[in-house]
Motif scaffolding. Structure first.
Motif, mmCIF file in Angstrom:
data_model
loop_
_atom_site.group_PDB
_atom_site.id
_atom_site.type_symbol
_atom_site.label_atom_id
_atom_site.label_comp_id
_atom_site.label_asym_id
_atom_site.label_seq_id
_atom_site.Cartn_x
_atom_site.Cartn_y
_atom_site.Cartn_z
ATOM 1 N N MET A 168 -32.485 52.310 50.184
ATOM 2 C CA MET A 168 -33.139 53.620 49.994
ATOM 3 C C MET A 168 -33.330 54.326 51.326
ATOM 4 S SD MET A 168 -33.516 54.391 46.937
ATOM 5 C CE MET A 168 -34.647 55.792 47.077
ATOM 6 N N ASP A 169 -33.799 53.556 52.321
ATOM 7 C CA ASP A 169 -34.035 54.158 53.635
ATOM 8 C C ASP A 169 -32.730 54.660 54.255
ATOM 9 O OD1 ASP A 169 -35.993 54.482 56.053
ATOM 10 O OD2 ASP A 169 -34.119 53.668 56.842
ATOM 11 N N ARG A 229 -33.364 46.492 48.518
ATOM 12 C CA ARG A 229 -33.347 47.784 47.830
ATOM 13 C C ARG A 229 -34.038 48.850 48.690
ATOM 14 N NH1 ARG A 229 -34.950 45.996 42.634
ATOM 15 N NH2 ARG A 229 -36.985 46.969 42.787
ATOM 16 N N ASN A 230 -35.153 48.452 49.300
ATOM 17 C CA ASN A 230 -35.873 49.392 50.163
ATOM 18 C C ASN A 230 -35.027 49.827 51.359
ATOM 19 O OD1 ASN A 230 -38.099 49.417 48.536
ATOM 20 N ND2 ASN A 230 -39.216 47.860 49.701
ATOM 21 N N TRP A 256 -30.030 55.554 52.694
ATOM 22 C CA TRP A 256 -29.577 56.735 51.963
ATOM 23 C C TRP A 256 -30.381 57.974 52.369
ATOM 24 C CZ3 TRP A 256 -25.716 59.040 49.990
ATOM 25 C CH2 TRP A 256 -25.908 60.194 49.235
ATOM 26 N N ASN A 257 -31.698 57.823 52.415
ATOM 27 C CA ASN A 257 -32.542 58.967 52.767
ATOM 28 C C ASN A 257 -32.322 59.434 54.199
ATOM 29 O OD1 ASN A 257 -33.749 59.119 50.230
ATOM 30 N ND2 ASN A 257 -35.308 57.597 50.780
ATOM 31 N N ARG A 285 -27.089 48.948 42.566
ATOM 32 C CA ARG A 285 -28.446 48.420 42.487
ATOM 33 C C ARG A 285 -28.479 46.958 42.958
ATOM 34 N NH1 ARG A 285 -33.164 50.033 40.349
ATOM 35 N NH2 ARG A 285 -34.523 48.346 39.639
#
Ligand code: MN
Ligand code: MN
Length: 298
Positions: free
Chosen positions: A226-227, A222-223, A229-230, A215
């Motif tokens: 996330m991107d 963080r965004n 990872w996705n 984290r």
């Protein structure tokens, strides 16, 4: 789609894209254009890149992809490795080819192709990696070449290019075996017998992987995590891809994530004595009765 079907589909796309891609490599062609065309071809044919298109020249053995504003070109008289990865639902095809722009490289390129062919023929379900490595080393050596000691093939896993096990190109104490139902990338790297036949890290490859998705406090970072990872799961990605989506600010965030140890940046792998390198690679699926080479063009 069943894993086997996905492996076969990924392999078929990879074979087609590699055959097209090798033709994009010409003296003084921009590496950036080659990489983008190859990755576009993968997507057009219905796959996703399993890692950024690698174009490695001369003593660079592996792991170079274009940076977002790369001005590097294919050097005159060079020997160039094109190494590509395609995945379907995480099931990967990993394949590579070498092209030379001087007749100097012909013998080594032929030897690398021939060594891979014989390596593939030698594989049997249950065969030990140690025995396999000895075969590969022997084939290369019979033609006057060495296999690079610290570059190996590897087991493939779902969304994992290097799934724990290495498939050596030298004899030695490896305990692994070719297991039924598993997929492996087979890739001997050849150099002249007078070379060190050892690679070291040198410079940044522009290739990254999310290595520690811990984290992070900053919302922007963080965004981006996330991107990443996705979009790529655990697979390697290019700074170019981040730049295409998020521009300069994406690149500076990527740099910050590397400093924080959230993403890992890969170095370029260079032959330590400066010797030019040839490589061919195919992906195999080990079946109960036979070995299926997924990346051979039919
Ligand atoms: Mn490869
Ligand atoms: Mn590989």
């Amino acid at each position: 789609m069943e894993p086997k079907e996905a492996y076969i589909k990924a392999g078929k796309i990879a074979a087609e894209v590699l055959a097209r891609g090798i033709k994009y490599i010409e003296e003084e062609a921009f590496i950036l254009e080659i990489c983008e065309k190859v990755e576009d071809d993968i997507r057009k044919l219905g796959g996703e890149p399993a890692f950024p298109c690698n174009v490695s020249q001369n003593e660079e053995a592996a792991h170079y992809t274009a940076s977002p504003n790369d001005r590097k070109v294919v050097k005159k008289g060079s020997i160039v490795k094109l190494d590509i990865g395609v995945h379907i639902d995480g099931y990967i095809a990993d394949t590579a080819m070498t092209v030379g722009f001087s007749s100097t490289w012909d013998r080594m390129i032929d030897a690398a192709r021939w060594t891979l062919e014989h390596a593939l023929k030698a594989i049997e379900p249950g065969m030990g990696f140690s025995t396999f490595g000895k075969v590969v080393e022997g084939k290369a050596s019979s033609l006057g070449f060495k296999t690079i000691e610290n570059l190996a093939g590897h087991k493939l896993g779902k969304y994992t290019v290097h799934a724990g096990e290495s498939v050596p190109n030298r004899g030695g104490p490896s305990v692994g075996i070719f297991k039924v139902g598993e997929a492996y990338a087979i890739e001997p790297f050849l150099v002249d017998r007078r070379a060190k036949a050892y690679v070291i890290n040198k410079g940044h490859s522009n290739i990254y992987r999310l290595s520690n998705p811990k984290r992070v406090k900053d919302k922007g970072l963080r965004n981006l995590v996330m991107d990443i990872w996705n979009s790529y799961k655990g697979l390697p990605f290019a700074s170019r891809w981040v730049y295409a989506k998020f521009g300069e600010s994406g690149l500076s965030k990527l740099k910050r994530l590397e400093e924080l140890g959230v993403v890992h940046g890969y170095p370029i792998l260079v032959e330590s004595s400066g010797a030019p390198v040839a490589q061919f690679e195919h992906t195999v699926l080990v079946d109960r009765e036979s070995i299926l080479i997924t990346t051979i063009k039919k």
